[in-house]
Design a protein around this motif. Sequence first.
Motif, PDB file in Angstrom:
ATOM      1  N   PRO A   7       0.842  -1.208   0.000  1.00 19.15           N
ATOM      2  CA  PRO A   7       0.000   0.000   0.000  1.00 19.15           C
ATOM      3  C   PRO A   7       0.877   1.258   0.000  1.00 19.15           C
ATOM      4  N   TYR A   8       0.299   2.364  -0.464  1.00 20.31           N
ATOM      5  CA  TYR A   8       1.063   3.606  -0.625  1.00 20.31           C
ATOM      6  C   TYR A   8       1.692   4.066   0.689  1.00 20.31           C
ATOM      7  N   LEU A   9       0.946   3.982   1.800  1.00 23.36           N
ATOM      8  CA  LEU A   9       1.486   4.434   3.084  1.00 23.36           C
ATOM      9  C   LEU A   9       2.682   3.594   3.512  1.00 23.36           C
ATOM     10  N   VAL A  10       2.626   2.305   3.227  1.00 23.69           N
ATOM     11  CA  VAL A  10       3.755   1.427   3.556  1.00 23.69           C
ATOM     12  C   VAL A  10       4.947   1.766   2.665  1.00 23.69           C
ATOM     13  N   GLN A  11       4.672   1.998   1.389  1.00 14.78           N
ATOM     14  CA  GLN A  11       5.741   2.408   0.472  1.00 14.78           C
ATOM     15  C   GLN A  11       6.432   3.674   0.984  1.00 14.78           C
ATOM     16  N   SER A  12       5.613   4.640   1.391  1.00  9.73           N
ATOM     17  CA  SER A  12       6.151   5.917   1.859  1.00  9.73           C
ATOM     18  C   SER A  12       7.039   5.732   3.077  1.00  9.73           C
ATOM     19  N   GLU A  13       6.594   4.884   4.005  1.00 10.34           N
ATOM     20  CA  GLU A  13       7.370   4.662   5.226  1.00 10.34           C
ATOM     21  C   GLU A  13       8.697   3.981   4.911  1.00 10.34           C
ATOM     22  N   ILE A  14       8.669   3.017   4.012  1.00 15.60           N
ATOM     23  CA  ILE A  14       9.907   2.326   3.628  1.00 15.60           C
ATOM     24  C   ILE A  14      10.873   3.301   2.962  1.00 15.60           C
ATOM     25  N   LEU A  15      10.360   4.080   2.016  1.00 15.86           N
ATOM     26  CA  LEU A  15      11.213   5.021   1.282  1.00 15.86           C
ATOM     27  C   LEU A  15      11.752   6.120   2.190  1.00 15.86           C
ATOM     28  N   HIS A  16      10.972   6.484   3.196  1.00 18.22           N
ATOM     29  CA  HIS A  16      11.405   7.541   4.109  1.00 18.22           C
ATOM     30  C   HIS A  16      12.645   7.128   4.900  1.00 18.22           C
ATOM     31  N   ASN A  17      12.867   5.834   5.033  1.00 13.13           N
ATOM     32  CA  ASN A  17      14.011   5.330   5.790  1.00 13.13           C
ATOM     33  C   ASN A  17      15.189   4.944   4.891  1.00 13.13           C
ATOM     34  N   ASP A  19      18.257   6.393   2.463  1.00 12.56           N
ATOM     35  CA  ASP A  19      18.990   7.653   2.319  1.00 12.56           C
ATOM     36  C   ASP A  19      18.852   8.209   0.902  1.00 12.56           C
ATOM     37  N   TYR A  20      19.255   9.469   0.734  1.00 14.86           N
ATOM     38  CA  TYR A  20      19.045  10.173  -0.529  1.00 14.86           C
ATOM     39  C   TYR A  20      19.750   9.486  -1.698  1.00 14.86           C
ATOM     40  N   ARG A  21      20.968   9.012  -1.469  1.00 17.94           N
ATOM     41  CA  ARG A  21      21.698   8.390  -2.571  1.00 17.94           C
ATOM     42  C   ARG A  21      20.983   7.147  -3.074  1.00 17.94           C
ATOM     43  N   ASP A  22      20.524   6.307  -2.148  1.00 19.73           N
ATOM     44  CA  ASP A  22      19.853   5.080  -2.565  1.00 19.73           C
ATOM     45  C   ASP A  22      18.488   5.371  -3.190  1.00 19.73           C
ATOM     46  N   LEU A  23      17.828   6.433  -2.718  1.00 18.52           N
ATOM     47  CA  LEU A  23      16.574   6.840  -3.366  1.00 18.52           C
ATOM     48  C   LEU A  23      16.833   7.249  -4.812  1.00 18.52           C
ATOM     49  N   PHE A  24      17.911   8.005  -4.992  1.00 18.41           N
ATOM     50  CA  PHE A  24      18.276   8.463  -6.329  1.00 18.41           C
ATOM     51  C   PHE A  24      18.533   7.270  -7.252  1.00 18.41           C
ATOM     52  N   LEU A  25      19.299   6.302  -6.782  1.00 19.63           N
ATOM     53  CA  LEU A  25      19.612   5.125  -7.596  1.00 19.63           C
ATOM     54  C   LEU A  25      18.373   4.259  -7.812  1.00 19.63           C
ATOM     55  N   LEU A  26      17.534   4.161  -6.786  1.00 19.79           N
ATOM     56  CA  LEU A  26      16.308   3.364  -6.900  1.00 19.79           C
ATOM     57  C   LEU A  26      15.365   3.958  -7.944  1.00 19.79           C
ATOM     58  N   SER A  27      15.431   5.256  -8.129  1.00 18.76           N
ATOM     59  CA  SER A  27      14.529   5.915  -9.080  1.00 18.76           C
ATOM     60  C   SER A  27      14.788   5.483 -10.518  1.00 18.76           C
ATOM     61  N   PHE A  28      15.980   4.923 -10.785  1.00 16.09           N
ATOM     62  CA  PHE A  28      16.301   4.472 -12.139  1.00 16.09           C
ATOM     63  C   PHE A  28      15.617   3.152 -12.491  1.00 16.09           C
ATOM     64  N   VAL A  29      15.060   2.469 -11.511  1.00 18.71           N
ATOM     65  CA  VAL A  29      14.470   1.143 -11.744  1.00 18.71           C
ATOM     66  C   VAL A  29      13.366   1.204 -12.790  1.00 18.71           C
ATOM     67  N   SER A  30      12.483   2.196 -12.659  1.00 19.21           N
ATOM     68  CA  SER A  30      11.381   2.343 -13.612  1.00 19.21           C
ATOM     69  C   SER A  30      10.752   3.720 -13.436  1.00 19.21           C
ATOM     70  N   ASN A  31       9.993   4.138 -14.431  1.00 15.87           N
ATOM     71  CA  ASN A  31       9.283   5.413 -14.316  1.00 15.87           C
ATOM     72  C   ASN A  31       8.264   5.372 -13.185  1.00 15.87           C
ATOM     73  N   LYS A  32       7.659   4.202 -12.988  1.00 24.10           N
ATOM     74  CA  LYS A  32       6.683   4.063 -11.912  1.00 24.10           C
ATOM     75  C   LYS A  32       7.346   4.266 -10.557  1.00 24.10           C
ATOM     76  N   MET A  33       8.526   3.672 -10.383  1.00 27.47           N
ATOM     77  CA  MET A  33       9.245   3.823  -9.121  1.00 27.47           C
ATOM     78  C   MET A  33       9.654   5.278  -8.907  1.00 27.47           C
ATOM     79  N   LYS A  34      10.092   5.924  -9.972  1.00 27.82           N
ATOM     80  CA  LYS A  34      10.488   7.324  -9.854  1.00 27.82           C
ATOM     81  C   LYS A  34       9.308   8.188  -9.410  1.00 27.82           C
ATOM     82  N   LYS A  35       8.130   7.929  -9.969  1.00 31.23           N
ATOM     83  CA  LYS A  35       6.937   8.696  -9.596  1.00 31.23           C
ATOM     84  C   LYS A  35       6.563   8.462  -8.134  1.00 31.23           C
ATOM     85  N   ILE A  36       6.684   7.207  -7.681  1.00 30.04           N
ATOM     86  CA  ILE A  36       6.368   6.892  -6.282  1.00 30.04           C
ATOM     87  C   ILE A  36       7.307   7.646  -5.340  1.00 30.04           C
ATOM     88  N   ILE A  37       8.595   7.653  -5.675  1.00 28.01           N
ATOM     89  CA  ILE A  37       9.581   8.348  -4.833  1.00 28.01           C
ATOM     90  C   ILE A  37       9.299   9.845  -4.805  1.00 28.01           C
TER      91      ILE A  37
END
Length: 363
Positions: A7-17, A19-37
Amino acid sequence: MKLTEYPYLVQSEILHNIDYRDLFLLSFVSNKMKKIIKSSQRNRFENIKSLNYKCYRNSHPIIYIRLKNGQKTDLLAVTKRQKFEGPECFSLNVSGKLIDFKFYKYYATSYFGRFVATFNPDESTAVIESIHKYNLHFFGNSVDYYWRTEDHEINIPKLQNVSTCMELWYISPDTDNLNDFFSTSPNLKSISIRTTTPRELVRPDSKFYQAECVDTFQSYITFPDIFHHFQGKRTFIQCRRCEISHLIDFVNRWKLGRTFEKLEVLSFRNFVARSMPPNKVFNDIGAKHIDATKTPPTHTVPTKVEWYNEKKEDKNTEAGPITSCTYVVRETDKHVASVLIQGDIFRFGVWDMTEEEFLRMIE
């Protein structure tokens, strides 16, 4: 674990924990992932003050973010592809261009502990442009973008919404001039230069003098010749060999309205003279004086050189507001500049108002 299945709230909590560098790299996985982040971490991204491309001498940029609290986080390094990259390499689509990435694990490289985007010698500009295009879309327009460089031998790419800040603290004795470098460079936000040569290394119409802010530590007043050629807004000069006559000539030419049209503030420090003779300077520039019993207006503009946002500023660049009973008037538009002398420091702040408007603030 598939993050997108939660669920979106669970996604948000996971992503909130994460760090910025890993969020940046994770955003390359897909356009959908980038939008979620981007959507779930919007408030967190508001803490980012700037994204920086920092070029050390003879190297390509390390990309990092600077938070509003001053904290710095590396995101990515960009460098020329080695002959053998090893099995750790993987390719990602970045703004329509496939780029090879690698994580450096070992101390044998200056990129230890960093993710690195690699390129062939003929695609350096294309790779950097693609990465920057991605950054613009991912971080948005609320972030300031800076290209910071120390090397005048590597061309600076022209990137959208990027302010260029340059630190020229080493100029080879064999350097004849810097005209070719500045002619191909984008407009510069700020330049910090240290020089001991009396030779003028740039033309009067060079982009060097068109930078918004120039901070100098120079042995000779002849280079850089700020008093004659500067066209920007703020300049901070520290010089070992300068005569009081140079300051007087500068003020008198400003009063004629024929130069320094954009100038907001000038600060000058003479390392040879322990102090300047205020009365002589004020007499020679035809200064006017506010009644000493009244409180003069305080002139305030941003005085920080962009380069120094991350470093301890020196006495000259952090001088702060100018409060002085002494001022001069420009003949062409009757605008005013406050003049202040404190020991070996001369400060000059231009007001965006006429003498009549200026004096009205005192009444």
